[in-house]
Motif scaffolding. Structure first.
Motif, short mmCIF file in Angstrom:
data_model
loop_
_atom_site.label_atom_id
_atom_site.label_comp_id
_atom_site.label_asym_id
_atom_site.label_seq_id
_atom_site.Cartn_x
_atom_site.Cartn_y
_atom_site.Cartn_z
N ALA A 135 -44.28 -34.62 -5.51
CA ALA A 135 -44.10 -33.61 -6.54
C ALA A 135 -42.80 -33.85 -7.33
N GLN A 136 -41.76 -34.24 -6.62
CA GLN A 136 -40.48 -34.54 -7.29
C GLN A 136 -40.65 -35.66 -8.30
N HIS A 137 -41.29 -36.69 -7.83
CA HIS A 137 -41.49 -37.85 -8.68
C HIS A 137 -42.30 -37.46 -9.91
N LEU A 138 -43.35 -36.71 -9.69
CA LEU A 138 -44.20 -36.27 -10.79
C LEU A 138 -43.39 -35.43 -11.78
N SER A 139 -42.54 -34.58 -11.24
CA SER A 139 -41.79 -33.69 -12.11
C SER A 139 -40.86 -34.46 -13.04
N LEU A 140 -40.21 -35.48 -12.49
CA LEU A 140 -39.32 -36.27 -13.34
C LEU A 140 -40.12 -37.10 -14.35
N LYS A 141 -41.26 -37.60 -13.90
CA LYS A 141 -42.12 -38.35 -14.81
C LYS A 141 -42.58 -37.46 -15.96
N ARG A 142 -42.88 -36.23 -15.62
CA ARG A 142 -43.31 -35.25 -16.60
C ARG A 142 -42.22 -34.98 -17.63
N LEU A 143 -41.02 -34.77 -17.08
CA LEU A 143 -39.87 -34.52 -17.93
C LEU A 143 -39.73 -35.65 -18.93
N ARG A 144 -39.86 -36.84 -18.41
CA ARG A 144 -39.74 -38.01 -19.24
C ARG A 144 -40.85 -38.05 -20.28
N ALA A 145 -42.06 -37.74 -19.86
CA ALA A 145 -43.18 -37.79 -20.80
C ALA A 145 -42.98 -36.78 -21.93
N ARG A 146 -42.43 -35.62 -21.55
CA ARG A 146 -42.20 -34.59 -22.57
C ARG A 146 -41.18 -35.06 -23.59
N VAL A 147 -40.10 -35.71 -23.08
CA VAL A 147 -39.10 -36.23 -24.00
C VAL A 147 -39.72 -37.28 -24.90
N ARG A 148 -40.59 -38.09 -24.31
CA ARG A 148 -41.19 -39.18 -25.08
C ARG A 148 -42.08 -38.69 -26.22
N GLN A 149 -42.52 -37.44 -26.10
CA GLN A 149 -43.37 -36.93 -27.17
C GLN A 149 -42.59 -36.71 -28.45
#
Ligand code: ADP
Ligand code: MG
Length: 698
Positions: free
Chosen positions: A233-247
């Motif tokens: 879940a931690q890993h996913l959360s950071l990946k998500r954060l990153r994906a949001r920034v990438r948008q």
């Protein structure tokens, strides 16, 4: 449709009203699911009664006995001493310092008590201080527990026992695996993940025969199953954060390279191959219309500043601004001077901003940064975290560079990015760190960043020889300084005390300065600490850099970034108290020139086995990565990453060092899940991280 149990508010449980719900909220516990995943910190074994005769000091146990004597005393403070005895014909002393009258009145000779506590050796044999206890009526014996007693993390106004009751009620509504499990069956099979329901039940209420030692280590398969899901879940959360920034969009920084060419031509050295490779990786990112999120790792002295300058110039060439933020004023000042020296010949405008900048100077700097002044707008802004404060508005920030990342948390990083927001656009972000983080750890702690590594030191560096010497031989060390300085070399003496206060640190440094001044007559000795004014600090540093001062007594303000190549001897006091990474950083202040350098780690005796082992690591290697791996092994990730990072990680059960072997699988599964079912990833994040995941609107 019936609302799923997971999402029901805690108030759905009998006995949980608004007041308790509010207290639970402080622990982040809002739904039944939050309660299911609020795992015990540790366990107590109340599944058996230990005969008093068999108690061992330091081993928590449950006993039952009859009160044989009661004594109230006032030796230093009110005290209640209660002796109980049992069938094993032994006596245990219970000692209370806090008690009320009602409590004292009930503790009378002849009463039966059941107690749980940790026995320790007192003056009159074994005793328990403030044990938990219950009265046992002779006609109503209390059954012993069938399972281990969980002890939960609590908050003020909520006892673990009360919380345990709430959690137990929540667990009664734990659905069957089919409803509880988020991970698809095929993937659970691949990763050999057992039933989540069984793991939760075990972790909350382990059976009497459970292995307490294994549980204490977090090594039981049920705990590992849960730790795995949390890491996922931690890993996913950071990946998500990153994906949001990438948008978001980011400015395309594709200048002609003219300034960068002139900058490189002006340097007295050629960049190393590693510097060129990393600079090219950065330049590629900057030329894209999406925000760069890149971490540059490079050992102390590997030349990260040059890479940062090249990136900043890419922004300037494209008509934008770059900001460089450093964690200490001393380091920020040094960057400012370097950049001024480098940029002036290129006609690039560099502006300084720190918290201490006040009044007119501050408004002038702000006007420069905002580009609202007649004068040329700032092109590169350098400073401390003052850069992120309110009132600082950039004209066109396209790149935020953050030096020595380990000193800042994720939130601070995000805040600087906010500064550059323009419509949908955000600035690129470059993070520099000299704390090499083991790869798996980096992938979890920095999953939102790409990583570049400068794995080469500039040529001509001589490795630092490190020795550890007991403080009793301090005079030998002082003699060594005398000889070195007579030889034209320069030295640092670093004072370290644990106290966080600037004042105490400064006082300790002043005392050492006085000591060395009298022990080394005729030697020019400077002093720098956090209480000096910036100009004073600078004057001392300049005098040291130009060789007017031979010996510099300093606090750890010089830990990061300070660069005086002629200094070739460093003494670190109380080295046994510092972390390996910090010692390695400090040591990196020497070995920057071509002379043979050495570092003396002064320690206080006696040295614990662990401290000895740690100092040995530093003596054995100069390789920052090896040191970081060792540090992780010896001290755990909280220390390696810095408290802020792990605070941000806020892991409930997983422990990055202990469970490091789970990370590769968690990361692999994370990637698969994001591809296959992003909504499911969100549910996992919600379950484990909940509100905390909703950082500043990334
Ligand atoms: P760090 O990676 O620790 O931040 P710095 O950027 O402060 O390292 O660089 C350390 C020193 O090495 C500085 O004096 C810098 O000018 C010098 N330096 C950087 N790159 C090179 C190089 N390629 N060749 C020689 N010296 C270099
Ligand atoms: Mg640096």
């Amino acid at each position: 449709m019936r609302e799923s149990a997971a999402a029901q508010p805690v108030t759905a449980l009998p006995g949980v009203g608004q007041a308790l719900a509010k207290t639970l909220d402080r622990l982040g516990l809002r739904t039944l699911q939050d309660l299911w995943f609020h795992l015990p910190l540790r366990y107590e074994d109340r599944t058996r009664l230990t005969p008093i005769r068999d108690l061992l000091p330091g081993a928590p146990a449950q006993v039952e006995g009859r009160i044989e004597a009661v004594e109230r005393g006032f030796r230093y403070r009110p005290q209640l001493r209660v002796a109980i005895g049992d069938d094993s014909r032994a006596t245990l002393l219970l000692r209370f310092f806090h008690f009320n009258a009602a409590q004292a009145n009930q503790l009378v000779v002849g009463t039966r008590l059941r107690c749980y506590g940790e026995p320790r050796l007192g003056a009159q044999g074994l005793e328990m201080v403030h044990p938990q206890y219950r009265h046992v009526a002779d006609d109503a014996p209390i059954a012993i527990e069938e399972r281990l007693t969980p002890v939960y993390p609590v908050t003020e106004g909520l006892s673990s026992a009360r919380l345990a009751g709430v959690v137990a009620r929540a667990l009664q509504r734990l659905p069957q695996d089919a409803e509880l499990e988020l991970l698809p069956p095929d993937l659970r099979k691949v990763y050999k993940l057992s039933s989540l329901r069984a793991a939760l039940e075990y972790a909350h209420r382990p059976p009497a025969q459970a292995n307490l030692a294994q549980l204490a280590l977090g090594a039981h398969p049920a705990q590992r199953r849960l730790a795995f899901e949390e890491l996922l879940a931690q890993h996913l959360s950071l990946k998500r954060l990153r994906a949001r920034v990438r948008q978001h969009a980011a400015p395309v920084l594709r200048g002609g390279g003219e300034l960068r060419r002139r900058f490189l031509a002006g340097l007295p050295f050629a960049p190393t191959r590693a510097q060129r490779r990393v600079a090219a990786e950065v330049a590629r990112d900057l030329a894209k219309p999406a925000p760069m999120l890149r971490l540059v790792q490079g050992d102390v002295g590997s030349g990260k500043t040059v890479v940062a300058a090249l990136a900043a110039l890419a922004a300037v060439e494209a008509g934008f601004q770059a900001a460089l933020m450093a964690p200490t004023e001393l380091l920020a000042e040094q960057h400012f001077r370097n950049f001024q020296r480098w940029m002036k010949p290129l006609g690039v405008e560099v502006v300084w901003l720190a918290g201490k900048l006040k009044g007119k100077a501050r408004s002038a700097a702000l006007a420069h940064i905002a580009g609202s002044e007649e004068a040329r707008p700032a092109q590169i802004v350098i400073g401390t975290h003052a850069l992120m404060q309110e009132g600082v508005a950039f004209r066109a920030l396209a790149l935020a560079i953050i030096d020595e990342q380990h000193r800042f948390g994720v939130h601070q990083r995000l805040a600087l990015r906010e500064k550059g927001r323009a419509g949908d656009g955000v600035p690129h972000q470059l993070v520099l760190t000299a704390t090499p983080i083991p790869r798996t750890l980096a992938m979890t702690a920095y999953a939102d960043l790409d990583v570049s590594i400068i794995d080469e030191l500039p040529p001509g560096r001589t490795p630092v020889t490190t020795v550890a010497i007991a403080n009793a031989r301090r005079h030998n060390v002082i003699e060594r300084i005398r000889v070195a300085c007579a030889d034209g070399r320069q030295a640092y003496w670093v004072c370290t005390i644990i106290e966080e206060s600037d004042l105490l640190q400064a006082q300790a440094a002043e005392a050492v300065h006085a000591e060395l001044t009298s022990a080394l007559p005729g030697l020019a000795i400077g002093l720098v600490h956090g209480r000096l004014k910036p100009a004073q600090k600078q004057a001392v540093m300049d005098a040291f850099a130009s060789g007017k001062i031979s010996l510099l007594v300093a606090t750890t303000v010089i830990e990061v970034g300070v660069d005086v190549p002629n200094a070739s001897l460093m003494i670190v006091e109380n080295a046994e108290r510092l972390g390996l990474a910090q010692l390695h950083q400090l040591r990196g202040r020497v070995g920057r020139g071509s002379v043979e350098s050495s570092c003396v780690l002064l320690y206080q005796t006696p040295l614990s086995a662990m401290a000895r082992q740690r100092l040995d690591v530093l003596r054995a290697t100069n390789d920052g990565f090896r040191i970081a791996e060792k540090d992780l092994e010896l001290r755990g990730p909280g220390e390696v990453l810095g408290t802020r990072q792990t605070g941000q990680m806020a892991l409930r059960i997983a422990d990055l060092a202990r469970d490091a072997d789970l990370l590769p699988d968690a990361q692999r599964l994370g990637t698969t899940l994001l591809d296959r079912d992003p909504a499911l990833a969100d549910k996992l994040i919600e379950r484990w991280i909940g509100q905390a995941a909703r950082y500043a609107g990334a």
